[in-house]
Design a protein around this motif. Structure first.
Motif, short mmCIF file in Angstrom:
data_model
loop_
_atom_site.label_atom_id
_atom_site.label_comp_id
_atom_site.label_asym_id
_atom_site.label_seq_id
_atom_site.Cartn_x
_atom_site.Cartn_y
_atom_site.Cartn_z
N PRO A 295 -6.48 54.95 -11.90
CA PRO A 295 -7.15 54.73 -13.25
C PRO A 295 -6.82 56.11 -14.08
O PRO A 295 -7.26 57.12 -13.79
N LEU B 245 -10.55 56.46 -3.66
CA LEU B 245 -10.72 55.05 -3.92
C LEU B 245 -10.31 53.96 -2.65
O LEU B 245 -10.79 53.05 -2.28
N ASN C 46 -9.74 48.40 -9.66
CA ASN C 46 -9.54 49.54 -10.50
C ASN C 46 -9.79 49.12 -12.14
O ASN C 46 -9.99 49.92 -13.08
N THR D 269 -12.42 50.99 -14.55
CA THR D 269 -12.00 51.30 -15.71
C THR D 269 -12.66 50.72 -16.88
O THR D 269 -13.10 51.49 -17.88
#
Ligand SMILES: NC(=O)c1ccc[n+]([C@@H]2O[C@H](COP(=O)([O-])OP(=O)(O)OC[C@H]3O[C@@H](n4cnc5c(N)ncnc54)[C@H](OP(=O)(O)O)[C@@H]3O)[C@@H](O)[C@H]2O)c1
Length: 341
Positions: A134, A145, A299, A303
């Motif tokens: 991201p 992540l 993601n 985001t």
């Protein structure tokens, strides 16, 4: 950017992280459907400690350790489409887990356990394993992540995703747990976090967690969970403790609730009390990280809510063994990162 032929990598022999070996290796050109990634950052997992000690199930011998890396694409195989030099990416934890259920074959593509991982300056990976980092995250943040965040996301957004207003119980404040709290909060849940440390619980509160319990001071933390939920119990549990915490989790979960079976940091070898589990109609769901598709979905959530991973401490590539020691000390909250570039 010129890509070197000779690069540095760590190898683990299974005799402790103190004996990780930093050595030179030859970097081959990417195959037609591979890319070369220059690794900028790697984050550590509890699993990496196990691999370093040689106690991870069916681990490859003399392995390049670590599953979680973030970097930039520096070379493309001849047939690669849709990616370009400079793209910021993570390879998925299991390279071949693109979507759907995990299989034995997919399991064998797990980085840093069954196949060589990312604690090295450059790595060639298949293009189907790539996920974009991201934009609001740095490489250090992005490196957290693939395993911890995706495992927590898979628990919260599996076959029966949590609903707004659900109660979610998170055990501990390590990598998976803190992501579990952040993802559950962003998804509209009320979150309860347990920890051995008031200081760590304060960090959880600062993230927006509504209820915290010190499990060292309050050994009957399951009863406290029931009090918080008015006797009903929680809808979902992020269970990283394992056998020694399972019985209390069975008490703390609501009838027909979900216990996401993720880890075993608390040790022990007690079995699940089957009659009790049946009487409460509990669903136990073993989690094995997640797919590229789930990584992309996660993601979008990160985001949309501008969620930033909690990076506790960053070590240099040469300080990798210190980073392992820090993780082992359990002083951390969230993630421990090794910065390469
Ligand atoms: N199944 C999967 O896909 C998957 C993926 C990732 C990780 N895992 C597993 O999940 C576990 C956690 O991994 P991680 O990388 O997040 O580890 P980590 O960062 O080292 O965190 C471990 C945390 O566990 C907590 N803890 C220790 N003993 C506890 C207890 N008795 N009760 C409650 N919490 C306790 C501690 O929290 P406090 O310090 O706050 O007390 C500690 O911070 C490991 O067993 C790992 O192998 C599984």
């Amino acid at each position: 950017m010129s890509v070197p032929n000779i690069v540095r990598e760590y190898r683990a022999q299974g005799d402790g992280y103190q004996n990780l070996k930093l050595q030179s290796a030859t970097l081959s050109k990417p195959k037609a459907t591979e890319v070369t990634i220059k690794i900028h950052a790697v984050s550590l997992q509890f699993r990496d400690l196990m691999v370093s000690k040689g106690i991870y199930p069916q681990q490859k011998s003399n392995i390049v350790p670590c599953s979680d890396g973030a970097g930039e694409i520096v070379a493309l195989g001849q047939e690669v489409k849709g990616w370009k030099i400079g793209d910021r990416v993570c390879p998925n934890f299991a390279l071949d887990h693109i979507h759907g259920d995990v299989t034995k074959e997919i399991l064998s593509t797990g980085l840093g356990g069954h196949t060589d991982g990312v604690l090295r300056e450059y790595v060639n990976v298949p293009v189907h394993s790539l996920v974009r980092i991201p934009e609001h995250l740095s490489y250090e943040e992005g490196s957290t992540l693939p395993c911890a965040a995706l495992t927590a996301y898979n628990a919260c957004h599996g076959p029966v995703p949590l609903k707004g207003g659900d109660y979610v119980l998170i055990l501990g404040t390590g990598g998976v747990s803190i992501f579990g709290a952040q993802i559950a909060l962003a998804s509209g849940a009320t979150v309860i976090v347990t920890s051995s440390s008031d200081e760590k619980l304060q960090v959880a509160k600062n993230l927006g967690v509504q209820h915290v319990i010190n499990y060292k001071k309050n050994v009957n933390w399951d009863e406290e969970v029931l009090n918080i939920t008015g006797g009903r119990g929680v809808d979902h549990i992020i269970e990283v403790g394992g056998p020694n915490t399972m019985l209390k989790c069975i008490n703390a979960v609501r009838y027909a609730g979900w216990i996401h079976v993720i880890g075993f940091v608390s040790g022990g070898d007690n079995g699940i009390p089957v009659p009790l589990a049946i009487m409460k109609a509990i669903t136990f769901r073993g989690i094995l990280i997640g797919s590229v598709k789930q990584f992309e979905d996660m993601n979008r959530l990160l985001t949309a809510h501008k969620i930033r991973p909690v990076v506790n401490k960053v070590f240099s590539f040469e300080e990798a063994t210190e980073a392992y020691a820090y993780l082992e000390s359990q002083k951390h909250i969230g993630k421990v990162v090794i910065k390469l570039a």
